[in-house]
Scaffold this motif. Structure first.
Motif, PDB file in Angstrom:
ATOM      1  N   TRP A  44       8.595  -1.135 -28.153  1.00 60.68           N
ATOM      2  CA  TRP A  44       9.993  -1.157 -27.722  1.00 60.68           C
ATOM      3  C   TRP A  44      10.312  -2.364 -26.842  1.00 60.68           C
ATOM      4  CZ3 TRP A  44      10.937   4.654 -26.137  1.00 60.68           C
ATOM      5  CH2 TRP A  44      11.187   5.409 -27.295  1.00 60.68           C
ATOM      6  N   LEU A  45       9.307  -3.146 -26.473  1.00 61.42           N
ATOM      7  CA  LEU A  45       9.483  -4.393 -25.707  1.00 61.42           C
ATOM      8  C   LEU A  45       8.433  -5.378 -26.224  1.00 61.42           C
ATOM      9  CD1 LEU A  45      10.971  -5.903 -23.394  1.00 61.42           C
ATOM     10  CD2 LEU A  45       9.161  -5.091 -21.864  1.00 61.42           C
ATOM     11  N   GLN A  46       8.708  -5.963 -27.375  1.00 66.10           N
ATOM     12  CA  GLN A  46       7.706  -6.765 -28.064  1.00 66.10           C
ATOM     13  C   GLN A  46       7.543  -8.174 -27.496  1.00 66.10           C
ATOM     14  OE1 GLN A  46       8.137  -6.367 -32.367  1.00 66.10           O
ATOM     15  NE2 GLN A  46       8.521  -4.170 -32.151  1.00 66.10           N
ATOM     16  N   GLN A  47       8.585  -8.752 -26.973  1.00 65.83           N
ATOM     17  CA  GLN A  47       8.554 -10.079 -26.342  1.00 65.83           C
ATOM     18  C   GLN A  47       7.841 -11.126 -27.199  1.00 65.83           C
ATOM     19  OE1 GLN A  47       8.543 -10.126 -21.942  1.00 65.83           O
ATOM     20  NE2 GLN A  47       7.329  -8.237 -22.135  1.00 65.83           N
ATOM     21  N   LYS A  48       8.102 -11.102 -28.486  1.00 62.18           N
ATOM     22  CA  LYS A  48       7.377 -11.963 -29.425  1.00 62.18           C
ATOM     23  C   LYS A  48       7.455 -13.452 -29.072  1.00 62.18           C
ATOM     24  CE  LYS A  48       7.038  -9.349 -33.665  1.00 62.18           C
ATOM     25  NZ  LYS A  48       5.633  -9.484 -33.946  1.00 62.18           N
ATOM     26  N   GLU A  49       8.648 -13.930 -28.811  1.00 58.26           N
ATOM     27  CA  GLU A  49       8.807 -15.361 -28.538  1.00 58.26           C
ATOM     28  C   GLU A  49       8.000 -15.775 -27.297  1.00 58.26           C
ATOM     29  OE1 GLU A  49      12.590 -17.999 -27.380  1.00 58.26           O
ATOM     30  OE2 GLU A  49      12.873 -16.839 -29.228  1.00 58.26           O
ATOM     31  N   PHE A  50       8.083 -14.975 -26.246  1.00 60.66           N
ATOM     32  CA  PHE A  50       7.382 -15.309 -25.006  1.00 60.66           C
ATOM     33  C   PHE A  50       5.869 -15.190 -25.162  1.00 60.66           C
ATOM     34  CE2 PHE A  50       6.041 -13.974 -20.589  1.00 60.66           C
ATOM     35  CZ  PHE A  50       6.060 -15.253 -20.069  1.00 60.66           C
ATOM     36  N   THR A  51       5.407 -14.122 -25.802  1.00 62.38           N
ATOM     37  CA  THR A  51       3.956 -13.959 -25.950  1.00 62.38           C
ATOM     38  C   THR A  51       3.378 -15.038 -26.862  1.00 62.38           C
ATOM     39  OG1 THR A  51       4.195 -12.290 -27.696  1.00 62.38           O
ATOM     40  CG2 THR A  51       3.975 -11.482 -25.431  1.00 62.38           C
ATOM     41  N   GLN A  52       4.116 -15.439 -27.887  1.00 61.30           N
ATOM     42  CA  GLN A  52       3.647 -16.527 -28.755  1.00 61.30           C
ATOM     43  C   GLN A  52       3.602 -17.844 -27.981  1.00 61.30           C
ATOM     44  OE1 GLN A  52       6.315 -16.198 -32.125  1.00 61.30           O
ATOM     45  NE2 GLN A  52       5.092 -14.568 -33.055  1.00 61.30           N
ATOM     46  N   TRP A  53       4.596 -18.078 -27.122  1.00 57.80           N
ATOM     47  CA  TRP A  53       4.614 -19.289 -26.286  1.00 57.80           C
ATOM     48  C   TRP A  53       3.373 -19.306 -25.390  1.00 57.80           C
ATOM     49  CZ3 TRP A  53       4.794 -20.080 -20.987  1.00 57.80           C
ATOM     50  CH2 TRP A  53       5.085 -21.382 -20.569  1.00 57.80           C
ATOM     51  N   CYS A  54       3.056 -18.161 -24.780  1.00 57.11           N
ATOM     52  CA  CYS A  54       1.860 -18.074 -23.923  1.00 57.11           C
ATOM     53  C   CYS A  54       0.606 -18.387 -24.731  1.00 57.11           C
ATOM     54  CB  CYS A  54       1.727 -16.675 -23.306  1.00 57.11           C
ATOM     55  SG  CYS A  54       2.918 -16.304 -22.009  1.00 57.11           S
ATOM     56  N   GLN A  55       0.505 -17.807 -25.905  1.00 54.67           N
ATOM     57  CA  GLN A  55      -0.678 -18.024 -26.737  1.00 54.67           C
ATOM     58  C   GLN A  55      -0.811 -19.494 -27.141  1.00 54.67           C
ATOM     59  OE1 GLN A  55       0.261 -14.837 -29.497  1.00 54.67           O
ATOM     60  NE2 GLN A  55      -1.258 -13.486 -28.566  1.00 54.67           N
ATOM     61  N   ILE A  56       0.290 -20.164 -27.432  1.00 51.88           N
ATOM     62  CA  ILE A  56       0.263 -21.594 -27.758  1.00 51.88           C
ATOM     63  C   ILE A  56      -0.266 -22.395 -26.568  1.00 51.88           C
ATOM     64  CG2 ILE A  56       1.759 -23.618 -28.168  1.00 51.88           C
ATOM     65  CD1 ILE A  56       3.471 -21.681 -29.955  1.00 51.88           C
ATOM     66  N   LYS A  57       0.080 -21.966 -25.373  1.00 55.38           N
ATOM     67  CA  LYS A  57      -0.369 -22.647 -24.149  1.00 55.38           C
ATOM     68  C   LYS A  57      -1.823 -22.304 -23.811  1.00 55.38           C
ATOM     69  CE  LYS A  57       3.571 -24.603 -23.130  1.00 55.38           C
ATOM     70  NZ  LYS A  57       3.726 -26.038 -23.248  1.00 55.38           N
ATOM     71  N   GLY A  58      -2.426 -21.399 -24.568  1.00 52.46           N
ATOM     72  CA  GLY A  58      -3.816 -21.017 -24.307  1.00 52.46           C
ATOM     73  C   GLY A  58      -3.955 -19.883 -23.314  1.00 52.46           C
ATOM     74  N   ILE A  59      -2.879 -19.140 -23.109  1.00 50.84           N
ATOM     75  CA  ILE A  59      -2.880 -18.025 -22.160  1.00 50.84           C
ATOM     76  C   ILE A  59      -2.964 -16.718 -22.944  1.00 50.84           C
ATOM     77  CG2 ILE A  59      -1.605 -16.870 -20.318  1.00 50.84           C
ATOM     78  CD1 ILE A  59      -0.126 -19.608 -19.898  1.00 50.84           C
TER      79      ILE A  59
END
Length: 172
Positions: A44-59
């Motif tokens: 219900w709170l997927q935050q896809k754009e933000f979590t993908q951004w974090c993953q791209i940054k190596g987080i």
């Protein structure tokens, strides 16, 4: 915290509940990329754009509250039901001989996140460990449709600081 790494007292450092703007500042002004970011995340709170951004940054994402609103204290929208009882999750669970809760955990794992369910009950702890199974593409498409951008954990008032200002699920 960065100094702890050089002393050997820590092997990695991370953050929790940072907004994108706060993380951008940290990445610009700090010398170490956080190894992990712990945040509220569930179907219900997927935050896809933000979590993908974090993953791209190596987080790496560590997902807390994977069942959303299990505690009534956090449910200001009474009578909305529990995430784990959501018909989409329940139906997908039936297909895999799993519960809605296990589907919620499998969804987080499918996103590449570490999923942090909380329980003191031995039977639920065992059940949570069985949430590590593969969802197919059709399952993931159906779960994507139930994203309500609904945040349950926002301590802004009690801390006197506005958290999550640029993230999904922030109530105005």
């Amino acid at each position: 915290m960065e100094k702890l790494l050089t002393t050997g007292k820590a092997k990695a450092i991370g953050v929790s509940n940072f907004s994108k703007a706060e993380l951008e500042t940290l990445l610009k002004e700090g010398s170490i990329v956080p190894a992990a970011h712990q945040l509220e995340c569930h179907p219900w709170l997927q935050q896809k754009e933000f979590t993908q951004w974090c993953q791209i940054k190596g987080i790496h994402i560590q997902q807390y509250s994977p069942f959303g609103n299990q505690n009534e204290i956090y449910d200001s929208r009474k009578n909305m039901g529990k995430l784990m009882d959501n018909p989409v999750l329940v139906e997908i669970g039936k297909k895999h001989n799993k519960t809605g809760a296990q589907v919620a955990l499998a969804w987080g794992i499918s996103q590449g996140h570490s999923v942090l369910p909380k329980s003191k009950t031995p039977s639920r702890i065992r059940e949570n460990l069985e949430g590590d199974f593969k969802l197919d593409a059709e399952d993931l498409k159906e779960i994507e449709k139930i994203d309500k951008k609904l945040r349950f954990n926002d301590p802004s008032k009690s801390f006197g600081y506005e958290f999550y200002t640029d993230l999904e699920g922030k109530k105005s």
